[in-house]
Design an enzyme around this catalytic site. Structure first.
Site, PDB file in Angstrom:
ATOM      1  N   ASP A 126      -3.778  -3.702 -18.690  1.00 56.43           N
ATOM      2  CA  ASP A 126      -2.812  -2.350 -19.175  1.00 56.43           C
ATOM      3  C   ASP A 126      -2.956  -2.027 -20.395  1.00 56.43           C
ATOM      4  O   ASP A 126      -1.901  -1.412 -20.911  1.00 56.43           O
ATOM      5  CB  ASP A 126      -1.336  -3.209 -18.797  1.00 56.43           C
ATOM      6  CG  ASP A 126      -1.212  -3.665 -17.633  1.00 56.43           C
ATOM      7  OD1 ASP A 126      -1.544  -3.251 -16.651  1.00 56.43           O
ATOM      8  OD2 ASP A 126      -0.130  -4.599 -17.343  1.00 56.43           O
ATOM      9  N   LYS A 172      -5.583  -7.971  -9.432  1.00 55.79           N
ATOM     10  CA  LYS A 172      -7.050  -8.745  -9.726  1.00 55.79           C
ATOM     11  C   LYS A 172      -7.576  -7.963 -10.806  1.00 55.79           C
ATOM     12  O   LYS A 172      -7.564  -6.915 -10.759  1.00 55.79           O
ATOM     13  CB  LYS A 172      -7.913  -9.078  -8.617  1.00 55.79           C
ATOM     14  CG  LYS A 172      -8.414 -10.227  -8.884  1.00 55.79           C
ATOM     15  CD  LYS A 172      -9.523 -10.357  -7.557  1.00 55.79           C
ATOM     16  CE  LYS A 172     -10.739 -11.438  -8.183  1.00 55.79           C
ATOM     17  NZ  LYS A 172     -10.591 -12.645  -9.218  1.00 55.79           N
ATOM     18  N   HIS A 219       1.474   0.994 -13.428  1.00 54.71           N
ATOM     19  CA  HIS A 219       2.194  -0.049 -13.819  1.00 54.71           C
ATOM     20  C   HIS A 219       3.488   0.573 -13.645  1.00 54.71           C
ATOM     21  O   HIS A 219       4.032   1.514 -14.450  1.00 54.71           O
ATOM     22  CB  HIS A 219       1.829  -0.286 -15.301  1.00 54.71           C
ATOM     23  CG  HIS A 219       2.465  -1.554 -15.879  1.00 54.71           C
ATOM     24  ND1 HIS A 219       2.096  -2.531 -15.384  1.00 54.71           N
ATOM     25  CD2 HIS A 219       3.420  -1.806 -16.659  1.00 54.71           C
ATOM     26  CE1 HIS A 219       3.055  -3.764 -15.911  1.00 54.71           C
ATOM     27  NE2 HIS A 219       3.735  -3.122 -16.691  1.00 54.71           N
ATOM     28  N   GLU A 240       6.719   6.377  -9.099  1.00 51.12           N
ATOM     29  CA  GLU A 240       5.176   5.973  -8.834  1.00 51.12           C
ATOM     30  C   GLU A 240       4.421   6.757  -7.908  1.00 51.12           C
ATOM     31  O   GLU A 240       3.458   7.312  -8.302  1.00 51.12           O
ATOM     32  CB  GLU A 240       5.288   4.431  -8.373  1.00 51.12           C
ATOM     33  CG  GLU A 240       5.541   3.381  -9.452  1.00 51.12           C
ATOM     34  CD  GLU A 240       5.475   1.963  -8.836  1.00 51.12           C
ATOM     35  OE1 GLU A 240       4.245   1.742  -8.421  1.00 51.12           O
ATOM     36  OE2 GLU A 240       6.355   1.200  -8.979  1.00 51.12           O
ATOM     37  N   ASN A 273      -4.744   3.119 -12.899  1.00 52.97           N
ATOM     38  CA  ASN A 273      -3.922   1.945 -12.544  1.00 52.97           C
ATOM     39  C   ASN A 273      -2.625   2.460 -12.675  1.00 52.97           C
ATOM     40  O   ASN A 273      -2.224   3.448 -13.492  1.00 52.97           O
ATOM     41  CB  ASN A 273      -4.457   0.828 -13.406  1.00 52.97           C
ATOM     42  CG  ASN A 273      -3.367  -0.380 -13.095  1.00 52.97           C
ATOM     43  OD1 ASN A 273      -3.353  -0.732 -11.803  1.00 52.97           O
ATOM     44  ND2 ASN A 273      -2.765  -1.074 -13.944  1.00 52.97           N
ATOM     45  N   GLY A 331       0.689  -1.253   0.130  1.00 54.77           N
ATOM     46  CA  GLY A 331      -0.164   0.052   0.064  1.00 54.77           C
ATOM     47  C   GLY A 331       0.933   1.526  -0.182  1.00 54.77           C
ATOM     48  O   GLY A 331       0.195   2.505   0.419  1.00 54.77           O
ATOM     49  N   SER A 332       2.074   1.338  -0.694  1.00 59.94           N
ATOM     50  CA  SER A 332       2.881   2.554  -0.557  1.00 59.94           C
ATOM     51  C   SER A 332       2.248   3.468  -1.472  1.00 59.94           C
ATOM     52  O   SER A 332       2.539   4.730  -1.234  1.00 59.94           O
ATOM     53  CB  SER A 332       4.390   2.158  -0.614  1.00 59.94           C
ATOM     54  OG  SER A 332       4.428   1.898  -2.164  1.00 59.94           O
ATOM     55  N   ASN A 333       1.762   3.043  -2.779  1.00 63.32           N
ATOM     56  CA  ASN A 333       1.194   4.126  -3.451  1.00 63.32           C
ATOM     57  C   ASN A 333       0.064   4.748  -2.573  1.00 63.32           C
ATOM     58  O   ASN A 333      -0.284   6.051  -2.964  1.00 63.32           O
ATOM     59  CB  ASN A 333       0.971   3.359  -4.720  1.00 63.32           C
ATOM     60  CG  ASN A 333       1.854   3.369  -5.680  1.00 63.32           C
ATOM     61  OD1 ASN A 333       2.477   4.371  -6.398  1.00 63.32           O
ATOM     62  ND2 ASN A 333       2.534   1.968  -5.989  1.00 63.32           N
TER      63      ASN A 333
HETATM   64  C1  GRF Z   1       3.772  -1.149  -7.317  1.00 61.34           C
HETATM   65  O1  GRF Z   1       4.951  -1.354  -8.110  1.00 61.34           O
HETATM   66  C2  GRF Z   1       2.878  -1.059  -8.695  1.00 61.34           C
HETATM   67  O2  GRF Z   1       3.118  -0.467  -9.564  1.00 61.34           O
HETATM   68  C3  GRF Z   1       2.301  -2.405  -8.812  1.00 61.34           C
HETATM   69  O3  GRF Z   1       2.345  -2.823  -7.559  1.00 61.34           O
HETATM   70  C4  GRF Z   1       3.174  -2.290  -6.739  1.00 61.34           C
HETATM   71  C5  GRF Z   1       2.467  -1.964  -5.390  1.00 61.34           C
HETATM   72  O4  GRF Z   1       3.245  -1.296  -4.408  1.00 61.34           O
HETATM   73  N1  GRF Z   1       1.026  -2.448  -9.547  1.00 61.34           N
HETATM   74  P1  GRF Z   1       2.331  -0.812  -3.112  1.00 61.34           P
HETATM   75  O5  GRF Z   1       1.511  -1.880  -2.656  1.00 61.34           O
HETATM   76  O6  GRF Z   1       1.721   0.417  -3.373  1.00 61.34           O
HETATM   77  O7  GRF Z   1       3.495  -0.466  -2.062  1.00 61.34           O
END
Ligand code: GRF
Length: 209
Positions: free
Chosen positions: A152, A93, A111, A181, A109, A14-16
């Site tokens: 994608d 998913k 990628h 990201e 999304n 969940g870092s994003n």
């Molecule tokens: C990220 O590298 C994202 O691009 C990919 O999965 C990873 C998720 O990382 N789809 P996080 O869970 O957001 O840390």
């Protein structure tokens, strides 16, 4: 346009999601995260949501007799929280058609490569970075894209490059890509929050401020 009310779907640490949340808290991004949904019970994303008093749900396909009902449950939760935007932040998913159709051009999304290279089914996480390095690419990067009904293939909103260094391993490249990201996702969301996104013939144009 109403304020972005984001429903986050995530399968992992969940870092994003957390980076988006921080950018909202700092005032960079005018939005609210209304719910976090994960198909993994122990996802870090759910923990971060709970720590920040954001409604957090574990919803697994295994709990439903068929994919339509699973899809319907996700849609129900998004609607229950009045989400008007969906962010897939490491959601592993395929999103059901019902959700995609309900949020047309309102699902992003991320990628960890420059699409259309190194994308598609099975291309996620370390598989992407391994493939980039074994191909011998000099550049990789990040793509934040709209979600359509395939893996994608939706149009990019933001793409950023990351150099591949001679001594990169999949881990070291993944770490540098991840930092980018974290910026790129909020940047793309900001365009939507400011109502600056125009989509024409699959090309996303960002109107000037
Ligand atoms: C990220 O590298 C994202 O691009 C990919 O999965 C990873 C998720 O990382 N789809 P996080 O869970 O957001 O840390």
């Amino acid at each position: 346009m109403d304020k972005l009310r984001i429903g986050v779907l995530a399968s992992g640490r969940g870092s994003n999601f957390e980076a988006i949340l921080r950018n909202i808290q700092s005032g960079y991004l005018n939005a609210i995260i209304v719910a976090v949904i994960s198909n993994k019970k122990n996802a870090g994303a759910l923990e971060i949501a709970r720590e920040n008093d954001i409604p957090a749900y574990f919803v697994s396909a295994k709990q439903y007799p068929d994919s339509h009902q699973f899809d319907a449950q996700i849609l129900r939760l998004l609607k229950q929280h009045d989400a008007n935007f969906v962010v897939l932040a490491g959601y592993l998913k395929m999103l059901g058609k019902n959700v995609i159709r309900n949020f047309k051009n309102r699902i992003l999304n991320i990628h960890p490569a420059l699409l259309p290279s190194f994308g598609g089914k099975g291309m996620y996480g370390h598989f992407v970075h391994e493939a980039v390095i074994s191909y011998g690419c000099k550049v990789s990067g990040v793509t934040v894209h709209l979600v359509d009904e395939e893996y994608d293939t939706g149009p990019p909103v933001v793409q950023k490059c990351v150099s591949v260094l001679d001594d990169d391993t999949p881990q070291s490249l993944a770490a540098r890509v991840l930092e980018v990201e974290h910026q790129a996702f909020s940047e793309a969301l900001k365009f939507f929050a400011e109502n600056r996104v125009e989509i024409h013939n699959r090309r996303v144009r960002i109107k000037p401020n």
